[in-house]
Every structure is written in C-alpha cells, then in structure tokens.
Design an enzyme around this catalytic site. Structure first.
Site, short mmCIF file in Angstrom:
data_model
loop_
_atom_site.label_atom_id
_atom_site.label_comp_id
_atom_site.label_asym_id
_atom_site.label_seq_id
_atom_site.Cartn_x
_atom_site.Cartn_y
_atom_site.Cartn_z
N CYS A 73 0.80 -1.24 0.00
CA CYS A 73 0.00 0.00 0.00
C CYS A 73 0.83 1.28 0.00
O CYS A 73 0.83 2.05 -0.95
CB CYS A 73 -0.93 0.04 1.21
SG CYS A 73 -2.00 -1.39 1.39
N HIS A 127 -1.37 6.21 2.58
CA HIS A 127 -1.70 5.20 3.58
C HIS A 127 -2.17 5.91 4.85
O HIS A 127 -1.63 6.95 5.22
CB HIS A 127 -0.46 4.35 3.88
CG HIS A 127 -0.78 3.09 4.61
ND1 HIS A 127 -1.28 1.98 3.97
CD2 HIS A 127 -0.67 2.76 5.91
CE1 HIS A 127 -1.46 1.01 4.85
NE2 HIS A 127 -1.09 1.47 6.04
CA LIG Z 1 -3.32 -1.74 -0.72
#
Ligand SMILES: [Ca+2]
Length: 489
Positions: A73, A127
């Site tokens: 991510c 994130h």
């Molecule tokens: Ca992800």
C-alpha cells in the site's frame, strides 16, 4: 469569469485532440481502491459485477497492462503520488512518510494546489496515518463509520476487551491487532452508508457539490476506498449479486517452480482474521467464501464510484473533469496458494486496474495493451492540465496512448520489492517477466524469468535454459530503465 471558463473548455478539447491551444484548467477526480486487482467486467471477467467502472472504461481509456511500482500500500501510493520509482523514493516499507526521504519534493496533488487548484483528500489516498499535509488545501478527511457491520464490530470489541483483561498491549500491527478479532469477510444487511466506504462516498458527494460552487477555481478531488482490502465487508445486496456455485478456485496452488525461496512468498495478514480455520488450511469451500466476499467488496466500491460519476454528470462537470481510477497494487486470491495477499514481485501482485477518462479524448472506450506504470500518471495529469511537471519525475505522459491506444510506447514496466534482505527489480515486457535480486552488497542473489506466451500464471521460472541472448537483452533493458535520467521540465 464564467465566460472565460467557457472558452477554456473548448480550448481544452482542442488541446487533447492535438491542437496547439492552451490547455484548460481541468478538474481532476482521482479515485482509488485498496487491494483491487484488475478483475472487473471491463477487464473481461465473466463474473464480477462492476457496471460503473465498466461505464468509465467505455468513455475513457482502460489500461490492460498497468503495473504498480511496488505491491504494498504505502510504498505504491508514495511512488505514484511522488512520480518516482521505489529505488528513488527509498521507501519500500509501510511506515515512513514521503518527506522522510524526499523533504522538498512537490507531490502530484501539491503541484495542482500550487497552481491554484483546490486539492482535497477523502478516505485512503496516502496510507492511513502516513499522510502528507503539504499535498492538500484542507486536512485529509477520514470517515468514522465502522468497517464492519454490527456483528463484526461486536467481535472486534470483544477481542479488544479480552486483550485488555489479559493485560496484552493493543498493538497496531501483528496478530493481536483488535481488528483481526473480526472475520475476514461479512455481508451485513445494512445500508451502503452504514459502512466506511459508503459514508466516504456520501462525504465525497458533498465535497463535489461544494467544489462545483466555485467554477472559476478547478479542483483536484481524491477519494480513496478501503475495500476490497481484507476484511471483505459489503452490504448483503452485493453478496447477492453472486452465486457460490459460479465461483472458481485457482488450480495453481503451488509457488512458482524454480523460483528463489526468499522471493516466492507472500504476506500473512489475512490468516490472522477471526474466522480463518485454526489449521490455516484454506479449503475449496472456504476459499469460495473468500472470493465471494472479495467480489462483493469490489461491487460495493463500484457502486460508490457510480454515485460520484453520476454526480459529476448531474453537476455538468464531465467535460471539465479528468477522471482517473486506480487500485494501489494487485492481489492474490488462491493463485500459488497465496490468499488475501500481495507482498511480492510477481504478476498477480503488481498488475493493477487503471483507467483514465479525459474530456475530448479520441477513440474513447478502446483499451490499450501498452505496458504502463503508475509513475506515468503524474506527468500525464500535468500534461492534460497544462502544468509543468516538477523536476525529478520518472514517468512519461500517457497522452499519446490517450489519443491512440495503439501508439508506440516504452519497452516495459518496473516493479520492486525487498524480500529476505534482497532487493528485487522486476521488468515486465510485452512477453516476459524478468527479475533480478541483489543482496546488501549489491551481488546478484537470484534471477527469475517467466514467459507469458506459454505460462501466463508464472508457474515455472525458466531462467535456467533460456537463450543467453534473451536474458542478456532483458538485463540490459532493465538496466536502461533504471538508469533513465529523471525527467526534467
Ligand atoms: Ca493496498
């Protein structure tokens, strides 16, 4: 002011059609989904219901072969939003903020902000907890709506209470994380907006309406959805779109043969959820339930995106707005025996959904087979908006592919990952995946080659025995891509 905007709209269309007119200050609707692999109707999947993303693809350009820079991510998002490869960002883990290694860079949304656009972030764009305030005009907004339905939330709370009673510290990561007390999938019979992503979409609708009230000031509105990241939680109506008997389990439940042991691994997070079998053996029946949840979660996100695209039309903004949709990396759902994970350098983890719709684009609805990368998004949006991309950007504008889906394009995409102390760089060309792993001293620690013409599942590493000139050619190509000087304005 209104009148000037009207003339600008015409100029924008001409500019994309190849004219010399100055680009209009187009809005950007920047839509992201977490852990969504390119398994959608518009990508040819016979089962997954994604009518809204299919419609976006039909009025824009679908990238059949787009790759993230790293299948994780935060590194993927930082790379995309900074326009730099992982070997340049030096961020290949979840944790560091982008300013920790690149204190003075101008990010993609920041470029728009600096040029007078109103830049906003709702939901997961960077994130969560690793955001970049300088990228936005307002503090990033996150919904407080629950990720689970009522039953799932009870289980999460019960886990937290149990840990408190036992004196176990509540860690953010690791198997003890309270959210792992909840199931890996759930289909509560609740309204869309009762859960996180539905609430995020409704807030984004409000944001869109507010931004539309100042037509002289363009916007960069980023909206990120949490699904279909595990836990796969979607209201029951999205589960009802699928019949369990139609869901197929992958048959290649073995790791790539002949691959370095440290490379042929994937993440474990999914195995910590509350309803995973104690022996961690994913039976076909359980796997089918997991896929059912994953598909329902995709359809749930698709419906939320449909609301935003509908509102864009209702507000009359379609011809003034570039729409980008991306998923931050690929995902494994049983292939190679990897369930609910990314975390490696293979095709399934690195191939992503990507589509771009821009006002006035030619041959809309025709997908492109060009092998493109996430770092190409930054210079593309700069190009379409008529802004000079900041120095140091490593991608290339996709404008030629937006004009012509079969236009010539660069030789390949690069994804990178650190595993077992080794740093791997994968080159995906039209036909091959070639991966070089180096250890901390820079010595070669392993190499891999997969031939997609004969092995689209990447089941066998054919490096040994491959023609020497083929391997040498790929190694040279990989080196050339990495040595490519960062683009200067
Ligand atoms: Ca992800």
């Amino acid at each position: 002011m209104k009148r000037r905007m009207g003339i600008g709209a015409v100029a924008g269309v001409l500019a994309l059609a190849g004219g010399a007119a100055a680009a209009e200050r187009l809005n950007v609707l920047f839509l992201a989904s977490d852990d969504m692999r390119p398994q959608l109707g518009c990508y040819g999947d016979p089962l997954v219901k994604s009518p809204n993303l299919d419609r976006l693809a039909a009025r824009g350009r679908l990238f059949e072969r787009a790759y993230c820079q790293q299948a994780l991510c935060s590194p993927s998002r930082i790379s995309l939003l900074s326009g730099r490869r992982i070997s340049t960002t030096k961020i290949d883990q979840i944790g560091p903020t982008l300013r920790s290694t690149m204190p003075d860079i101008v990010t993609l949304p920041q470029m728009f902000k600096n040029a007078g656009w109103h830049a906003r972030s709702l939901g997961k764009i960077y994130h969560v907890g690793i955001d970049d305030p300088a990228s936005w005009n307002e503090p990033p907004w996150h919904s407080k709506a629950p990720r689970y339905g009522p039953a799932g939330m009870e289980r999460v709370k019960a886990r937290a209470a149990e840990m408190k009673a036992k004196g176990i510290p509540i860690e953010e990561k690791g198997p003890n994380r309270p959210s792992f007390g909840g199931p890996a999938f759930e289909g509560p019979d609740v309204a869309d907006e009762a859960l996180l992503d539905g609430d995020t979409a409704r807030q984004a609708l409000e944001a869109l309406r507010a931004l539309a009230k100042t037509p002289d000031r363009p916007f960069f509105l980023a909206v990120g959805f949490a699904n279909p990241h595990v836990p796969w939680v979607a209201p029951k109506r999205y589960w009802d779109l699928y019949r369990p008997e139609d869901i197929r389990i992958p048959t290649n439940n073995f790791v790539p043969r002949g691959a370095p042991v440290f490379a042929a691994k994937s993440g474990q997070d999914f195995l910590w959820y509350g309803n995973i079998p104690k022996d961690r053996v994913i039976t076909p029946e359980f796997g089918r339930q997991c896929l059912h949840g994953y598909f329902a979660a995709i359809s749930y996100v698709d419906a939320q995106i449909g609301l935003l695209l509908g509102e864009l039309d209702r507000l009359g903004l379609r011809e003034k707005t570039i729409v980008v949709f991306w998923g931050d990396h690929g995902y494994y759902m049983g292939e190679h025996g990897w369930w609910g994970s990314k975390h490696n350098n293979y095709e399934g983890a690195t191939r992503v959904p990507l589509m771009i719709a821009a006002p006035g684009m030619k041959s809309a609805g025709r997908p492109t087979p060009a092998v493109v990368e996430f770092i190409d998004i930054f210079p593309t949006l700069a190009d379409l908006a008529g802004l000079a991309a900041p120095a140091g950007i490593e991608g290339r504008s996709l404008r030629s592919l937006l004009d012509d889906p079969s236009a010539p394009w660069k030789a390949g995409a690069v994804s990178q990952y650190r595993m077992g102390g080794n740093f791997g760089t994968a080159l995906r060309t039209d036909r091959h995946r070639y991966v070089e792993w180096v250890d901390k001293q820079g010595a070669v620690a392993g190499r891999e080659l997969y031939d997609h013409a004969t092995d689209p599942g990447e089941n066998v590493n054919v490096l040994d025995g491959a023609p020497a000139d083929l391997v040498r050619g790929l190694a040279e190509q990989l080196g050339a891509v990495l040595r490519q000087p960062a683009r200067t304005p």
